[in-house]
Design a protein around this motif. Structure first.
Motif: not given
Length: 292
Positions: A77-78, A99, A103
């Motif tokens: 997780e960003q 996200q 990815w």
């Protein structure tokens, strides 16, 4: 930032740094050694190096690559930010889903990048695969096939104990070390002939602080790495101790040098000597006239 995110970024950054070293040819570093260059007015020379040479540890490089691959295969997780304060905030489910989708869509791109990096690594190591457990021994055997390498013993963690000696006429420039199928950008010693009968000697490999060696900077910086619990492991990249002596012996006329004491008169001729340690600031250099 979570521990898992830190580990992932450390692994990827570490492998990227190692790959950058390979691309620039910064592969080799001296350890404990004695080295001597003998120059004669007759035009003959003898060069020797006895001691340690450190090759960017093949097994460690492979480990970094594997760690980077494992990290890239795990979704992390960003951080999300507040649009007004720009401070970290908890991501919404929709943002996390986006996200992860992005990815997953980059999976093939990541695989192609891995293959490209692996191919570049093998090319820069002259075809040697760092993931191969026999890579270091293969490298040692390759050295022993070359003239001058009298003995090469692998000690582990990229460290080789070597004995090198070569003699000949100085009718060409001389560089040490040269290794078959490997780049020679970070040589230890260069002897360059000039057309006025003088010879210039430079030994940039014996003074990493002055040359800003990216090899040692990277090795020292990565001596600590993040472990699975967020702690720091101090010996991931053991940095070789730089401790040696470099001598130049000649019956020629010494025009310039940067030793502390200047030339000493001996039965073999004038001798210049440099003590090399990790604190050495200026690489050995000298200018010697051999012919009128």
């Amino acid at each position: 930032m979570t521990i898992s995110t830190t580990i992932r970024r450390t692994a990827i950054a570490g492998f990227a740094c190692a790959a950058a070293l390979l691309l620039t040819g910064c592969l080799l570093s001296p350890g404990r050694f004695t080295s001597q260059l003998e120059l004669r007015k007759s035009g003959t020379f003898v060069y020797s190096y006895d001691g340690e040479i450190y090759l960017l540890a093949l097994s460690k490089l492979a480990d970094l690559g594997n760690a980077a691959e494992d990290a890239a295969d795990e979704f992390v997780e960003q951080s999300c930010y507040d649009d007004e304060t720009f401070e970290d905030r908890e991501c919404t489910e929709e943002e996390l889903a986006k996200q992860k989708s992005d990815w997953e869509q980059r999976a093939e791109e990541r695989q192609r990048e891995r293959e490209r990096e692996a191919e570049m690594t093998r090319a820069m190591l002259g075809g040697i695969d760092p993931a191969d457990p026999e890579a270091a021994q293969e490298f040692a055997e390759r050295l022993q096939r070359q003239a001058g390498w009298e003995s090469v013993e692998y000690k582990g963690d990229g460290l080789f104990q070597v004995s090198f000696r070569v003699a000949g006429r100085l009718d060409h420039d001389f560089v040490f070390p040269t290794i078959e199928r490997l780049p020679t950008f970070n040589f230890f010693v260069l002897v360059a002939r000039r057309d006025n009968g003088t010879v210039r000697i430079d030994a940039p490999g014996f003074a990493p602080q002055s040359s800003g060696s990216p090899f040692r900077e990277m090795m020292a910086g990565m001596a600590g790495s993040v472990a699975s619990d967020g702690s720091v492991e101090q010996d991931t990249f053991p940095v070789p101790e730089l401790n040696g002596t470099f001598r130049v012996v000649t019956d020629g006329e010494i025009l310039a040098n940067n030793t502390d004491e200047g030339p000493a008169e001996t039965e073999a001729g004038q001798v210049l000597e440099w003590k090399i340690t990790k604190r050495t600031q200026v690489p050995p250099t000298a200018l010697i006239k051999l012919t009128d």
